[in-house]
Design a protein around this motif. Structure first.
Motif, PDB file in Angstrom:
ATOM      1  N   ALA B  19       0.835  -1.205   0.000  1.00  0.00           N
ATOM      2  CA  ALA B  19       0.000   0.000   0.000  1.00  0.00           C
ATOM      3  C   ALA B  19       0.872   1.258   0.000  1.00  0.00           C
ATOM      4  N   ALA B  20       1.959   1.214   0.791  1.00  0.00           N
ATOM      5  CA  ALA B  20       2.848   2.385   0.847  1.00  0.00           C
ATOM      6  C   ALA B  20       3.544   2.600  -0.488  1.00  0.00           C
ATOM      7  N   ALA B  25      -5.065   3.656  -1.292  1.00  0.00           N
ATOM      8  CA  ALA B  25      -5.839   2.841  -0.344  1.00  0.00           C
ATOM      9  C   ALA B  25      -7.170   2.418  -0.968  1.00  0.00           C
ATOM     10  N   HIS B  26      -7.264   2.447  -2.297  1.00  0.00           N
ATOM     11  CA  HIS B  26      -8.475   2.009  -3.003  1.00  0.00           C
ATOM     12  C   HIS B  26      -8.708   0.524  -2.721  1.00  0.00           C
ATOM     13  N   PRO B  27      -9.994   0.139  -2.443  1.00  0.00           N
ATOM     14  CA  PRO B  27     -10.259  -1.273  -2.092  1.00  0.00           C
ATOM     15  C   PRO B  27      -9.733  -2.272  -3.134  1.00  0.00           C
ATOM     16  N   GLY B  33      -3.167  -6.137  -3.496  1.00  0.00           N
ATOM     17  CA  GLY B  33      -2.029  -6.211  -2.577  1.00  0.00           C
ATOM     18  C   GLY B  33      -2.125  -7.431  -1.673  1.00  0.00           C
ATOM     19  N   ALA B  34      -3.357  -7.728  -1.204  1.00  0.00           N
ATOM     20  CA  ALA B  34      -3.555  -8.897  -0.333  1.00  0.00           C
ATOM     21  C   ALA B  34      -3.186 -10.175  -1.082  1.00  0.00           C
TER      22      ALA B  34
END
Lengths: 109, 169
Positions: B19-20, B25-27, B33-34
């Motif tokens: 995320a960084a 931070a868009h779902p 990312g997950a």
């Protein structure tokens, strides 16, 4: 505030570029691969760090991203220098003009 | 810490790093990312787990002290090597020094080698099977005077009281 950040960015760009130029000069001036890695791996990383600071101050880079990039740089820079030095040793490249050399002969390839 | 809890903490750390790095931070981005974090954990070879030799608070404090010393060394190192390179006569006395590591764990050995390489004028060329560091120094005589004591201090900071004893094999 903007003027302050721009001033900081200009100083960081000038000093960072200076360190990067010194890294290249060290690469040319120093006598062997091991000495050159000190210049390329350390002074170079310092120069890039300052350029990252400048990019954050100018708003071209998000601070979180810059911190992570800096962390990767600090972790990977010394590891890369070590890997290159180790490869040079295993290829049989000895240090030039060494005052002392405790390193045993490289293992047979 | 149980294996599942450790995996979950590593997954979360990877997701935060993703995320960084992407700065969003868009779902949809976080879902990707997950998946990437889970993929990295699935493909990564198992890492050796070193037992914690001191409490979490003491370990965090030691890590902070180690990081602060590392940051100061990086700055000093950049300036000192620069001064040597731009000096007209370039006053270097290079050489390679054998330094006993004194570390008891592979993690201590690796972090010590990293810390030596960011020390001004020093670079780890090779690590012997007995844990000896072979360190290239730009001023071998000055480094020889301080190397063993510096390494013992480094090892004690990394591995707690008693660090700097028998070498890791």
């Amino acid at each position: 505030m903007t003027a302050l950040l721009q001033g900081l960015a200009i100083v960081a760009i000038l000093v960072g570029t200076g360190f990067s130029v010194v890294a290249v000069a060290g690469y040319i001036r120093l006598p062997d691969v091991y000495c050159r890695l000190h210049a390329a791996g350390k002074v170079g990383v310092f120069g890039v760090t300052l350029l990252l600071v400048a990019s954050v101050a100018l708003g071209a880079q998000q601070p979180g991203k810059a911190v992570l990039l800096l962390l990767f740089l600090v972790l990977a820079g010394p590891a890369t220098s070590h890997a290159l030095a180790s490869a040079a040793y295993r290829m049989g490249l000895g240090p030039r003009a060494a005052r002392r050399n405790d390193l045993p002969p490289p293992p047979p390839r | 810490m149980s294996r599942r809890l450790r995996l979950a903490a590593e997954w979360l750390a990877l997701l935060l790093a993703y995320a960084a790095l992407t700065g969003s931070a868009h779902p949809g981005n976080l879902a990707l990312g997950a998946l990437v974090a889970a993929g990295v954990l699935a493909l990564r070879p198992p890492l050796p787990q070193a037992p914690l030799r001191r409490g979490p608070a003491a370990a965090a404090l030691a890590a902070l002290r180690f990081a602060a010393r590392l940051a100061a060394d990086i700055v000093r190192c950049g300036i000192q090597v620069t001064a040597l390179v731009v000096h007209p006569r370039m006053p270097i006395r290079p050489g390679i020094l054998a330094v006993r590591s004194g570390c008891r764990t592979p993690a201590g050995l690796a972090l010590s080698a990293h810390a030596i390489t960011v020390t001004p004028g020093e670079l780890v060329v090779e690590i012997g099977r007995d844990g000896t560091f072979y360190v290239h120094c730009l001023d071998v005589e000055a480094s020889a005077r301080a190397a063993e004591a510096d390494q013992a201090r480094r090892c004690a900071l990394l591995e707690g009281p008693g660090g700097g004893g028998e070498d890791a094999r």
